[in-house]
Write an enzyme that holds these catalytic residues in place. Sequence first.
Site, PDB file in Angstrom:
ATOM      1  N   HIS A 195      16.527  28.524  30.193  1.00  0.00           N
ATOM      2  CA  HIS A 195      16.416  29.613  31.177  1.00  0.00           C
ATOM      3  C   HIS A 195      15.149  29.466  32.029  1.00  0.00           C
ATOM      4  CE1 HIS A 195      19.643  31.893  29.101  1.00  0.00           C
ATOM      5  NE2 HIS A 195      19.076  31.433  28.009  1.00  0.00           N
ATOM      6  N   SER A 325       4.365  14.932  54.115  1.00  0.00           N
ATOM      7  CA  SER A 325       4.186  16.040  55.035  1.00  0.00           C
ATOM      8  C   SER A 325       3.550  15.571  56.325  1.00  0.00           C
ATOM      9  CB  SER A 325       3.323  17.134  54.393  1.00  0.00           C
ATOM     10  OG  SER A 325       3.006  18.143  55.339  1.00  0.00           O
ATOM     11  N   LYS A 331       0.067  14.674  50.680  1.00  0.00           N
ATOM     12  CA  LYS A 331       1.214  15.235  49.957  1.00  0.00           C
ATOM     13  C   LYS A 331       2.300  14.166  49.810  1.00  0.00           C
ATOM     14  CE  LYS A 331       3.904  19.532  49.910  1.00  0.00           C
ATOM     15  NZ  LYS A 331       5.266  19.067  49.768  1.00  0.00           N
ATOM     16  N   GLU A 338      15.596  13.926  46.007  1.00  0.00           N
ATOM     17  CA  GLU A 338      16.211  14.816  46.995  1.00  0.00           C
ATOM     18  C   GLU A 338      17.413  14.152  47.661  1.00  0.00           C
ATOM     19  OE1 GLU A 338      12.085  17.202  48.162  1.00  0.00           O
ATOM     20  OE2 GLU A 338      12.912  15.710  49.544  1.00  0.00           O
TER      21      GLU A 338
END
Length: 478
Positions: A195, A325, A331, A338
């Site tokens: 969860h 980025s 970053k 993805e």
Amino acid sequence: MKKSAGTPPANTRIERDTMGELAVPSAAYYGVQTARAIENFPISSLRMPRSVIRAMGLIKRAAASVNYSLGLLDKKPADAIKAAATEVVEGTLDAEFPVDIFQTGSGTSTNMNTNEVISNRATELLGGARGSKLVHPNDHVNLGQSSNDVIPTAIHIAAGELMQQQLIPALTRLQKSLARKAKEFDKIVKIGRTHLQDATPVRLGQEFGGYARQIELGIQRVKRAQDALSEVALGGTAVGTGLNCHPKFSSKVMAIISKETGCTFKEAKNHFEAQSAQDSLVEASGELRTIAVSLMKIANDVRWLGSGPRCGLGEINLPETQPGSSIMPGKVNPVIAESVTMVCAQVIGNDVSVTIGGQAANFELIVMLPVMAYNLLQSIELLASVSNNFAAKCIDGIKANEERCKSLIEESLAMCTALAPEIGYEAAAKLAKDAYKSGKTVREVAKEQKVLSDKRLTELLDPWRMTMPGGPVGSAGG
């Protein structure tokens, strides 16, 4: 000079079919029915996949051999058809297949496109002129066949061959990569999560072993899909009765194609089922959808486990592939994972189209075959490509952040689960709440409250022991 009425446009030839005359580009190997399809279906830039065109060539080449062996086709046209079909198989004539995916639902336009290209090329090989039909597209190239049995057969062949040559090797590559990481990370204990909340410890290797097993089961699913696709419609001709087809034609053609592709294809047990429905394509697409769901889970877990680098979970370090980025220097994003999730979304969407296509079966024919073919074959190719890329550019380069894994375990309130069999569920729950309120660990509070001896606490709160079955029996949480 002004052209007289009826003079064909420059660089064209006039061809005739049952609907009349039409200008066809002089240099084209395709003919009048293909030209009509180009006019009728200016819908998209999507074309029949190369794998289907290859399969069409395989069928036409084998058909010519079989029809000659059965005494139905003379040697010269048979040899010319085989030579022309070989060029289709090898991709030499790919530019001659311009028909849109969104066409006649049976794929008749693609079948006639293939027949005309092979007819004109075979005619040329025998010294005739394109469009003269020295080798006839229907009487010779399509002998013993119908679009209604050829197109579904070509889709099955294309899908089976792509699965064998691309998807199974790619999934095997990914499965082995995940299995290697499972072994490499087997000694690293970390916190489990259910969860999205802290749960009892697991080994990082156990998590990756679960991923490896998902892909192993995915390979089995591909093989089941291949089995579903192994029965083909060829031999049923127009409606499944086999009209105008030699009774040995299909089995002989499939024997040749099975040998050439290394995949097993056989004549359908019931041609009415094989042509009036395509449950096998729906089944195959469903197996691919399941694989996509597996990959989505793995890719998302990898993204979560590698989140950070300082303010996320950070239990693994992902390979750095590109700046993440345009505004935040330094970053780095989990871009490979993805890309996997986007492929999965596409495959799941493709499955919806295939499923709807499977419902478009009325009486003796299904009439959404081209779009079913396009989506199924795209799913196979996407899953193969992204699995190889995921393994090579992400999984292979993952490193464990062992210190981070250790530190998060000790902070977890779920450690109290190991105490429940001896002190009881409610006492263990109170211990967890006390630890949460005080900001201390479960171990620290348990020692303060002297719920068990220090020796027993050390035994029960050993994270490694918690990653294995056995020990005191009691409620294990949820």
